[in-house]
Scaffold this motif. Structure first.
Motif, PDB file in Angstrom:
ATOM      1  N   MET A   1     -17.611   1.237  22.421  1.00  0.00           N
ATOM      2  CA  MET A   1     -16.845   2.392  22.858  1.00  0.00           C
ATOM      3  C   MET A   1     -17.819   3.389  23.492  1.00  0.00           C
ATOM      4  SD  MET A   1     -14.214   4.973  20.855  1.00  0.00           S
ATOM      5  CE  MET A   1     -14.357   4.100  19.380  1.00  0.00           C
ATOM      6  N   GLY A   2     -17.464   3.881  24.676  1.00  0.00           N
ATOM      7  CA  GLY A   2     -18.320   4.819  25.378  1.00  0.00           C
ATOM      8  C   GLY A   2     -17.702   6.200  25.444  1.00  0.00           C
ATOM      9  N   LEU A   3     -18.397   7.081  26.097  1.00  0.00           N
ATOM     10  CA  LEU A   3     -17.916   8.445  26.274  1.00  0.00           C
ATOM     11  C   LEU A   3     -17.703   8.711  27.754  1.00  0.00           C
ATOM     12  CD1 LEU A   3     -20.328  10.468  23.943  1.00  0.00           C
ATOM     13  CD2 LEU A   3     -18.044   9.631  23.404  1.00  0.00           C
ATOM     14  N   ASP A   4     -16.562   9.285  28.079  1.00  0.00           N
ATOM     15  CA  ASP A   4     -16.335   9.820  29.422  1.00  0.00           C
ATOM     16  C   ASP A   4     -16.616  11.307  29.327  1.00  0.00           C
ATOM     17  OD1 ASP A   4     -15.478   7.439  30.630  1.00  0.00           O
ATOM     18  OD2 ASP A   4     -13.449   7.711  29.874  1.00  0.00           O
ATOM     19  N   VAL A   5     -17.550  11.781  30.117  1.00  0.00           N
ATOM     20  CA  VAL A   5     -17.984  13.175  30.034  1.00  0.00           C
ATOM     21  C   VAL A   5     -17.803  13.845  31.392  1.00  0.00           C
ATOM     22  CG1 VAL A   5     -19.913  14.700  29.470  1.00  0.00           C
ATOM     23  CG2 VAL A   5     -19.698  12.503  28.301  1.00  0.00           C
ATOM     24  N   ASP A   6     -17.179  15.013  31.362  1.00  0.00           N
ATOM     25  CA  ASP A   6     -16.987  15.805  32.571  1.00  0.00           C
ATOM     26  C   ASP A   6     -17.486  17.222  32.327  1.00  0.00           C
ATOM     27  OD1 ASP A   6     -15.554  13.935  34.280  1.00  0.00           O
ATOM     28  OD2 ASP A   6     -13.916  14.138  32.844  1.00  0.00           O
ATOM     29  N   ILE A   7     -17.959  17.842  33.396  1.00  0.00           N
ATOM     30  CA  ILE A   7     -18.349  19.259  33.341  1.00  0.00           C
ATOM     31  C   ILE A   7     -17.544  20.005  34.383  1.00  0.00           C
ATOM     32  CG2 ILE A   7     -20.190  20.932  33.722  1.00  0.00           C
ATOM     33  CD1 ILE A   7     -22.166  18.908  32.698  1.00  0.00           C
ATOM     34  N   ASP A   8     -16.912  21.088  33.949  1.00  0.00           N
ATOM     35  CA  ASP A   8     -16.222  21.973  34.885  1.00  0.00           C
ATOM     36  C   ASP A   8     -17.289  22.883  35.487  1.00  0.00           C
ATOM     37  OD1 ASP A   8     -14.827  23.956  36.220  1.00  0.00           O
ATOM     38  OD2 ASP A   8     -13.214  24.021  34.723  1.00  0.00           O
ATOM     39  N   ALA A  42     -28.252   9.340  26.145  1.00  0.00           N
ATOM     40  CA  ALA A  42     -28.524  10.057  24.896  1.00  0.00           C
ATOM     41  C   ALA A  42     -27.539   9.549  23.852  1.00  0.00           C
ATOM     42  CB  ALA A  42     -28.358  11.564  25.100  1.00  0.00           C
ATOM     43  N   PRO A  43     -27.903   9.630  22.578  1.00  0.00           N
ATOM     44  CA  PRO A  43     -26.966   9.208  21.534  1.00  0.00           C
ATOM     45  C   PRO A  43     -25.661  10.014  21.610  1.00  0.00           C
ATOM     46  CG  PRO A  43     -29.162   9.552  20.630  1.00  0.00           C
ATOM     47  CD  PRO A  43     -29.181  10.068  22.039  1.00  0.00           C
ATOM     48  N   ALA A  44     -24.552   9.373  21.269  1.00  0.00           N
ATOM     49  CA  ALA A  44     -23.236  10.018  21.352  1.00  0.00           C
ATOM     50  C   ALA A  44     -23.188  11.313  20.553  1.00  0.00           C
ATOM     51  CB  ALA A  44     -22.150   9.058  20.878  1.00  0.00           C
ATOM     52  N   ASP A  45     -23.830  11.349  19.394  1.00  0.00           N
ATOM     53  CA  ASP A  45     -23.793  12.578  18.594  1.00  0.00           C
ATOM     54  C   ASP A  45     -24.500  13.732  19.294  1.00  0.00           C
ATOM     55  OD1 ASP A  45     -26.272  11.233  18.061  1.00  0.00           O
ATOM     56  OD2 ASP A  45     -26.504  12.357  16.197  1.00  0.00           O
ATOM     57  N   LYS A  46     -25.525  13.429  20.083  1.00  0.00           N
ATOM     58  CA  LYS A  46     -26.231  14.469  20.838  1.00  0.00           C
ATOM     59  C   LYS A  46     -25.372  14.973  21.998  1.00  0.00           C
ATOM     60  CE  LYS A  46     -30.111  14.518  18.573  1.00  0.00           C
ATOM     61  NZ  LYS A  46     -30.566  15.719  17.867  1.00  0.00           N
ATOM     62  N   VAL A  47     -24.672  14.066  22.667  1.00  0.00           N
ATOM     63  CA  VAL A  47     -23.783  14.463  23.768  1.00  0.00           C
ATOM     64  C   VAL A  47     -22.653  15.328  23.214  1.00  0.00           C
ATOM     65  CG1 VAL A  47     -22.227  13.623  25.561  1.00  0.00           C
ATOM     66  CG2 VAL A  47     -24.384  12.426  25.135  1.00  0.00           C
ATOM     67  N   GLU A  48     -22.102  14.946  22.071  1.00  0.00           N
ATOM     68  CA  GLU A  48     -21.045  15.735  21.439  1.00  0.00           C
ATOM     69  C   GLU A  48     -21.561  17.093  20.997  1.00  0.00           C
ATOM     70  OE1 GLU A  48     -19.813  12.861  18.552  1.00  0.00           O
ATOM     71  OE2 GLU A  48     -18.437  11.898  19.952  1.00  0.00           O
ATOM     72  N   ILE A  61     -15.210  15.835  26.644  1.00  0.00           N
ATOM     73  CA  ILE A  61     -15.573  14.475  26.261  1.00  0.00           C
ATOM     74  C   ILE A  61     -14.315  13.726  25.835  1.00  0.00           C
ATOM     75  CG2 ILE A  61     -16.823  13.049  24.595  1.00  0.00           C
ATOM     76  CD1 ILE A  61     -18.886  15.264  24.407  1.00  0.00           C
ATOM     77  N   ARG A  62     -14.202  12.502  26.339  1.00  0.00           N
ATOM     78  CA  ARG A  62     -13.142  11.592  25.944  1.00  0.00           C
ATOM     79  C   ARG A  62     -13.790  10.266  25.568  1.00  0.00           C
ATOM     80  NH1 ARG A  62     -12.058  14.012  30.237  1.00  0.00           N
ATOM     81  NH2 ARG A  62     -12.437  12.302  31.665  1.00  0.00           N
ATOM     82  N   ARG A  63     -13.344   9.689  24.498  1.00  0.00           N
ATOM     83  CA  ARG A  63     -13.842   8.363  24.114  1.00  0.00           C
ATOM     84  C   ARG A  63     -13.100   7.309  24.917  1.00  0.00           C
ATOM     85  NH1 ARG A  63     -17.456   8.025  20.277  1.00  0.00           N
ATOM     86  NH2 ARG A  63     -17.760   9.805  18.905  1.00  0.00           N
TER      87      ARG A  63
END
Length: 64
Positions: A1-8, A42-48, A61-63
């Motif tokens: 499972m990955g992370l979809d990450v967006d920045i406004d 980066a590890p998921a916990d760091k991104v979160e 962030i969306r999984r």
């Protein structure tokens, strides 16, 4: 499972907290506005943590 990450980028104030928390996943451009480089760098916990510590809540962030 990955992370979809967006920045406004219209909301980002360029504090750099995301870069500090998850180097490699985020960076700042020449105008000091954050952008996503590679969420898997980066590890998921760091991104979160980067998303939680963003002062303007510009990171979503969306999984996947």
């Amino acid at each position: 499972m990955g992370l979809d990450v967006d920045i406004d980028r219209d909301v980002c104030m360029g504090s750099g907290n995301c870069v500090y928390e998850a180097p490699g996943a985020f960076d700042l451009d020449d105008d000091s506005i954050a952008y996503v480089v590679d969420p898997a760098a980066a590890p998921a916990d760091k991104v979160e943590a980067a998303a939680r510590k963003c002062p303007t809540r510009a990171i979503t962030i969306r999984r996947s």
